[in-house]
Design an enzyme around this catalytic site. Sequence first.
Site, PDB file in Angstrom:
ATOM      1  N   LYS A  88       1.088  -1.561   0.099  1.00 25.84           N
ATOM      2  CA  LYS A  88      -0.264   0.072  -0.062  1.00 25.84           C
ATOM      3  C   LYS A  88       0.829   1.584   0.116  1.00 25.84           C
ATOM      4  CE  LYS A  88      -3.930  -2.323   2.713  1.00 25.84           C
ATOM      5  NZ  LYS A  88      -4.395  -2.390   3.730  1.00 25.84           N
ATOM      6  N   LYS A 100       2.142  -4.216  11.365  1.00 28.66           N
ATOM      7  CA  LYS A 100       1.220  -4.840  11.605  1.00 28.66           C
ATOM      8  C   LYS A 100       1.755  -4.974  12.774  1.00 28.66           C
ATOM      9  CE  LYS A 100      -2.258  -5.056   9.940  1.00 28.66           C
ATOM     10  NZ  LYS A 100      -3.503  -3.482   9.214  1.00 28.66           N
ATOM     11  N   ASN A 215     -16.306   1.103  11.273  1.00 23.78           N
ATOM     12  CA  ASN A 215     -16.304   1.667  10.489  1.00 23.78           C
ATOM     13  C   ASN A 215     -16.071   2.085   9.239  1.00 23.78           C
ATOM     14  OD1 ASN A 215     -13.626   4.133   9.836  1.00 23.78           O
ATOM     15  ND2 ASN A 215     -14.322   4.904  11.874  1.00 23.78           N
TER      16      ASN A 215
END
Length: 408
Positions: A88, A100, A215
């Site tokens: 990304k 992560k 979300n």
Amino acid sequence: MLLSTQTVIHEALHKLGFQDDMFELLKEPLRLLKVRFPVRMDDGSVKIFTGYRSQHNDSVGPTKGGVRFHPEVDENEVNALSIWMSLKCGITDLPFGGGKGGINCDPRSMSLRELERLSRGYVRAISQIVGPSKDIPAPDVYTNSQIMAWMMDEYSRLREFDSPAFITGKPIVLGGSQGRETATARGVAIIIEEAAKKKGIDLQGARVVIQGFGNAGSYLAKFMHDAGAKVIGVSDVYGAIADPNGLDIDYLIERRDSFGAFSKLFTNTITNKELLELDCDILVPAAIANQITVHNALDIKASIVVEAANGPTTIEATKLLTERGVFLVPDILSNAGGVTVSYFEWVQNNQGYYWTEEEVDQKLQKIMVDAFDNIYRVSKTYKVDMRLAAYMIGIRKLAEASTFRGWI
């Protein structure tokens, strides 16, 4: 999850002309920390939790990525997700490698006090390998701005100086960025708009189905509704609802609980499988991994599939959808809005100057559109699907940086 990611990375590096030694470097994270730490529960007992922090590659800069609280967190998951974060950042041309983290827990069964002690305990356990110029955490599944605030406070106590750039996704009053809470959904909305243009679909009146109402899913439903699209189906972890005339998104957002659940309010629910197979123009898997597989890929009726969740479509299903002419936009592009605005927050923290929401949205729009155009161009040039094209762009930056550093 990790194996399928490695398979696509290998193919992407081969297409770009890199040798297998580069694949050996990039196929797994450079480091993985596993920690076990105690947390005092409200009943006075002590429970031992297991957490992880994976750092894929820091050849282009510090690593960056979320922290998730979930009962299925394990080494394989955080390793794969850290690689995706690298991709990304490469796609959006950010000066980060991928990271992560996560804790194996069920936050839905914990009190706020227990969550605070859990958050602080995790930061103490990983504090030696994270920091504003090392590895910058952020929110992820079942974590939010409050948890980021606790983590920042604990890190600042350990380092004995205020350190807002240690973590992103914070409350505005503690150095958070305008637009961060809606960033992932807004990024997906931008990508949907670009994909719709390529397919000749007018968003005004387009039928949209969104799997997941956390979300990203809930804000995306609101953005699509406000853009004039008809959101005809949404789901939570317990079930889904659908209406061909369009759902009342504002009502669902108002009535959902803190984990995005709303389906228990309805009796006429359908399954998540039925939701994915609804007749629609745009399908957005925004829940969990491996939702579109060889078993249901042929039943998908959407013209466009935009992955908002991480890894919702398997490699085999991607091929089946592409062969059928379905335009699939991969997760590492479509949900990159979150890390992009996290980057904006980190920049603002470091310079001590904060932007307006309009400035944030404008900068996000440019980065996401440029990334989409680059991937679409590579897809056409190399005659590959959008996922492979995204991997090619995402991995190239790491490979070139590793080469210049002399690692390979």
